[in-house]
Scaffold this motif. Sequence first.
Motif, PDB file in Angstrom:
ATOM      1  N   LEU A 195      -0.618  -9.886  -3.168  1.00  0.00           N
ATOM      2  CA  LEU A 195       0.010  -8.740  -2.514  1.00  0.00           C
ATOM      3  C   LEU A 195      -0.536  -8.529  -1.103  1.00  0.00           C
ATOM      4  O   LEU A 195       0.227  -8.252  -0.170  1.00  0.00           O
ATOM      5  N   LYS A 196      -1.832  -8.675  -0.953  1.00  0.00           N
ATOM      6  CA  LYS A 196      -2.424  -8.514   0.381  1.00  0.00           C
ATOM      7  C   LYS A 196      -1.929  -9.605   1.329  1.00  0.00           C
ATOM      8  O   LYS A 196      -1.626  -9.338   2.494  1.00  0.00           O
ATOM      9  N   LYS A 197      -1.852 -10.841   0.823  1.00  0.00           N
ATOM     10  CA  LYS A 197      -1.360 -11.963   1.619  1.00  0.00           C
ATOM     11  C   LYS A 197       0.103 -11.737   2.012  1.00  0.00           C
ATOM     12  O   LYS A 197       0.567 -12.218   3.062  1.00  0.00           O
ATOM     13  N   SER A 198       0.844 -10.992   1.173  1.00  0.00           N
ATOM     14  CA  SER A 198       2.269 -10.746   1.422  1.00  0.00           C
ATOM     15  C   SER A 198       2.514  -9.546   2.332  1.00  0.00           C
ATOM     16  O   SER A 198       3.665  -9.138   2.534  1.00  0.00           O
ATOM     17  N   GLY A 199       1.439  -8.956   2.856  1.00  0.00           N
ATOM     18  CA  GLY A 199       1.602  -7.871   3.826  1.00  0.00           C
ATOM     19  C   GLY A 199       1.491  -6.477   3.256  1.00  0.00           C
ATOM     20  O   GLY A 199       1.881  -5.500   3.923  1.00  0.00           O
ATOM     21  N   TYR A 200       0.954  -6.352   2.047  1.00  0.00           N
ATOM     22  CA  TYR A 200       0.798  -5.037   1.433  1.00  0.00           C
ATOM     23  C   TYR A 200      -0.675  -4.630   1.419  1.00  0.00           C
ATOM     24  O   TYR A 200      -1.537  -5.397   0.995  1.00  0.00           O
ATOM     25  N   LYS A 201      -0.941  -3.421   1.868  1.00  0.00           N
ATOM     26  CA  LYS A 201      -2.304  -2.905   1.918  1.00  0.00           C
ATOM     27  C   LYS A 201      -2.598  -2.111   0.650  1.00  0.00           C
ATOM     28  O   LYS A 201      -1.800  -1.266   0.234  1.00  0.00           O
ATOM     29  N   LYS A 202      -3.739  -2.390   0.031  1.00  0.00           N
ATOM     30  CA  LYS A 202      -4.154  -1.621  -1.146  1.00  0.00           C
ATOM     31  C   LYS A 202      -4.858  -0.361  -0.663  1.00  0.00           C
ATOM     32  O   LYS A 202      -5.916  -0.427  -0.034  1.00  0.00           O
ATOM     33  N   TYR A 203      -4.254   0.799  -0.932  1.00  0.00           N
ATOM     34  CA  TYR A 203      -4.858   2.035  -0.457  1.00  0.00           C
ATOM     35  C   TYR A 203      -5.338   2.927  -1.601  1.00  0.00           C
ATOM     36  O   TYR A 203      -5.980   3.948  -1.381  1.00  0.00           O
ATOM     37  N   GLU A 204      -5.023   2.510  -2.830  1.00  0.00           N
ATOM     38  CA  GLU A 204      -5.435   3.252  -4.025  1.00  0.00           C
ATOM     39  C   GLU A 204      -5.528   2.242  -5.164  1.00  0.00           C
ATOM     40  O   GLU A 204      -5.025   1.128  -5.035  1.00  0.00           O
ATOM     41  N   ILE A 205      -6.164   2.597  -6.253  1.00  0.00           N
ATOM     42  CA  ILE A 205      -6.454   1.656  -7.334  1.00  0.00           C
ATOM     43  C   ILE A 205      -5.243   0.829  -7.750  1.00  0.00           C
ATOM     44  O   ILE A 205      -5.343  -0.373  -7.999  1.00  0.00           O
ATOM     45  N   SER A 206      -4.069   1.431  -7.833  1.00  0.00           N
ATOM     46  CA  SER A 206      -2.887   0.686  -8.280  1.00  0.00           C
ATOM     47  C   SER A 206      -1.715   0.779  -7.298  1.00  0.00           C
ATOM     48  O   SER A 206      -0.573   0.559  -7.680  1.00  0.00           O
ATOM     49  N   SER A 207      -2.011   1.090  -6.040  1.00  0.00           N
ATOM     50  CA  SER A 207      -0.939   1.310  -5.061  1.00  0.00           C
ATOM     51  C   SER A 207      -1.093   0.434  -3.831  1.00  0.00           C
ATOM     52  O   SER A 207      -2.172   0.380  -3.229  1.00  0.00           O
ATOM     53  N   TYR A 208       0.009  -0.215  -3.463  1.00  0.00           N
ATOM     54  CA  TYR A 208       0.055  -1.092  -2.289  1.00  0.00           C
ATOM     55  C   TYR A 208       1.250  -0.676  -1.430  1.00  0.00           C
ATOM     56  O   TYR A 208       2.312  -0.349  -1.969  1.00  0.00           O
ATOM     57  N   SER A 209       1.068  -0.714  -0.120  1.00  0.00           N
ATOM     58  CA  SER A 209       2.200  -0.329   0.727  1.00  0.00           C
ATOM     59  C   SER A 209       2.213  -1.124   2.019  1.00  0.00           C
ATOM     60  O   SER A 209       1.198  -1.687   2.447  1.00  0.00           O
ATOM     61  N   LYS A 210       3.372  -1.167   2.640  1.00  0.00           N
ATOM     62  CA  LYS A 210       3.476  -1.662   3.999  1.00  0.00           C
ATOM     63  C   LYS A 210       2.905  -0.585   4.923  1.00  0.00           C
ATOM     64  O   LYS A 210       2.719   0.568   4.517  1.00  0.00           O
ATOM     65  N   LEU A 211       2.651  -0.959   6.171  1.00  0.00           N
ATOM     66  CA  LEU A 211       2.027  -0.051   7.128  1.00  0.00           C
ATOM     67  C   LEU A 211       2.822   1.253   7.246  1.00  0.00           C
ATOM     68  O   LEU A 211       4.033   1.243   7.461  1.00  0.00           O
ATOM     69  N   ASN A 212       2.123   2.372   7.053  1.00  0.00           N
ATOM     70  CA  ASN A 212       2.675   3.734   7.183  1.00  0.00           C
ATOM     71  C   ASN A 212       3.676   4.099   6.086  1.00  0.00           C
ATOM     72  O   ASN A 212       4.451   5.047   6.257  1.00  0.00           O
ATOM     73  N   TYR A 213       3.651   3.375   4.968  1.00  0.00           N
ATOM     74  CA  TYR A 213       4.560   3.711   3.863  1.00  0.00           C
ATOM     75  C   TYR A 213       3.804   4.092   2.588  1.00  0.00           C
ATOM     76  O   TYR A 213       4.326   3.956   1.489  1.00  0.00           O
ATOM     77  N   GLU A 214       2.568   4.579   2.736  1.00  0.00           N
ATOM     78  CA  GLU A 214       1.872   5.111   1.571  1.00  0.00           C
ATOM     79  C   GLU A 214       2.685   6.286   1.005  1.00  0.00           C
ATOM     80  O   GLU A 214       3.384   6.985   1.744  1.00  0.00           O
ATOM     81  N   CYS A 215       2.592   6.486  -0.297  1.00  0.00           N
ATOM     82  CA  CYS A 215       3.317   7.607  -0.913  1.00  0.00           C
ATOM     83  C   CYS A 215       2.616   8.912  -0.541  1.00  0.00           C
ATOM     84  O   CYS A 215       1.498   9.184  -0.984  1.00  0.00           O
ATOM     85  N   LYS A 216       3.260   9.722   0.275  1.00  0.00           N
ATOM     86  CA  LYS A 216       2.660  10.973   0.745  1.00  0.00           C
ATOM     87  C   LYS A 216       2.380  11.938  -0.409  1.00  0.00           C
ATOM     88  O   LYS A 216       1.375  12.648  -0.399  1.00  0.00           O
ATOM     89  N   HIS A 217       3.292  11.945  -1.373  1.00  0.00           N
ATOM     90  CA  HIS A 217       3.125  12.867  -2.496  1.00  0.00           C
ATOM     91  C   HIS A 217       1.870  12.523  -3.302  1.00  0.00           C
ATOM     92  O   HIS A 217       1.052  13.403  -3.606  1.00  0.00           O
ATOM     93  N   ASN A 218       1.708  11.254  -3.628  1.00  0.00           N
ATOM     94  CA  ASN A 218       0.540  10.855  -4.398  1.00  0.00           C
ATOM     95  C   ASN A 218      -0.746  10.949  -3.587  1.00  0.00           C
ATOM     96  O   ASN A 218      -1.809  11.267  -4.126  1.00  0.00           O
TER      97      ASN A 218
END
Length: 376
Positions: A227-250
């Motif tokens: 996932l990291k190699k594919s351009g997704y950043k791990k910002y939480e234990i089970s959550s990966y997002s593209k830049l600036n697309y973290e889930c705001k609610h969570n």
Amino acid sequence: MFKLPPISLYIHIPWCLKKCGYCDFYSYVSKSSIPEKKYIEHLLKDLEKDLNLINGRVINSIFIGGGTPSLLKSSSIEKLLKEIKKRINISNTAEITIEANPTTLEYKRFFNYKKAGVNRFSIGVQTFNSNFLKKIERTYNKEEAILAIEEIRKINKNFNLDIMYGLPNQSLQDVLSDLKYAVKYSPTHISWYQLTIEPNTLFYIKKLNLPNENIIFKMSIEGDKFLKKSGYKKYEISSYSKLNYECKHNLNYWNFGDYIGIGCSAHGKITQINGDIIRTIKNKNINDFINGKYLNYKNIILKKEKPLEYFMNVFRLYKPVLKKQFQERTNIDESYIKEKIKKAIEKGYIKDQINFWNTTHKGKTFLNSLLKIFLN
């Protein structure tokens, strides 16, 4: 200095087409028509009863979860959001998410959801393997899942895919195949988590051939790398997002923000001006709820319980924990947890910096052991 945190709104829609064997969320299997109009009427009344707790704060995100919210007609979602906006201030930049399963996706319905104000979709795919979908009792196949994603991409750029690993008889190659399918459709967010069997689920009493701990570990390591190699950043234990697309609610949950919870079994956490934090749980019985009995439980979190509740959330995030935020969100001075922080440092779970605490690799790996330090 203590200050009121940001606040969100969670709306629980309890109906499902079928109860999955692993699911421990509160839901009803829909055997007949859903009383949408009546339920929405009572959701709004439930909200009205909580308005006196939020001190006029602006809602920064809304999450419509369940259950399967996408079972509701688009006109119902439109009315719900329209009426909510009459009763409470919603930020112009609010993230508004709705959960959906591939079986209930209809192009026209979701286009209308977006017209109603929904700007983020979360699709519960779980796996792209039809055999595994059967094993975990999902009601669609691989082709339907792919079709659902292709349809949602036409409607909205911002969408999440839920993907699970550690399924019965699943191999490492099966896991990587699922992730390859997921990134192929370029979702802005991927929730990737291990299947866990909770005591109050149907799978708990069923014999399942789940992968052993060593295989699970390999799945987590290799999947994370992919996932990291594919351009997704791990910002939480089970959550990966593209830049600036973290889930705001969570993110609001994990930063110990506030949230109103309305609907059957919905949970809420609402901080008061005096620093008290109120927990609410709504009635889980649908008949009681639509007869006006909304609140099941309400209490104030004790001071001695606040540190654990705070760190249970913020230590999930892959970022430093600002020391000043602890006092801002709990109304407790840092000195109150001095000895517990010292113990966590001595055990190598966190590092102490001037303005923040940083969870070490050991701390993330043994998160439960770290959190036990903050138990009373």
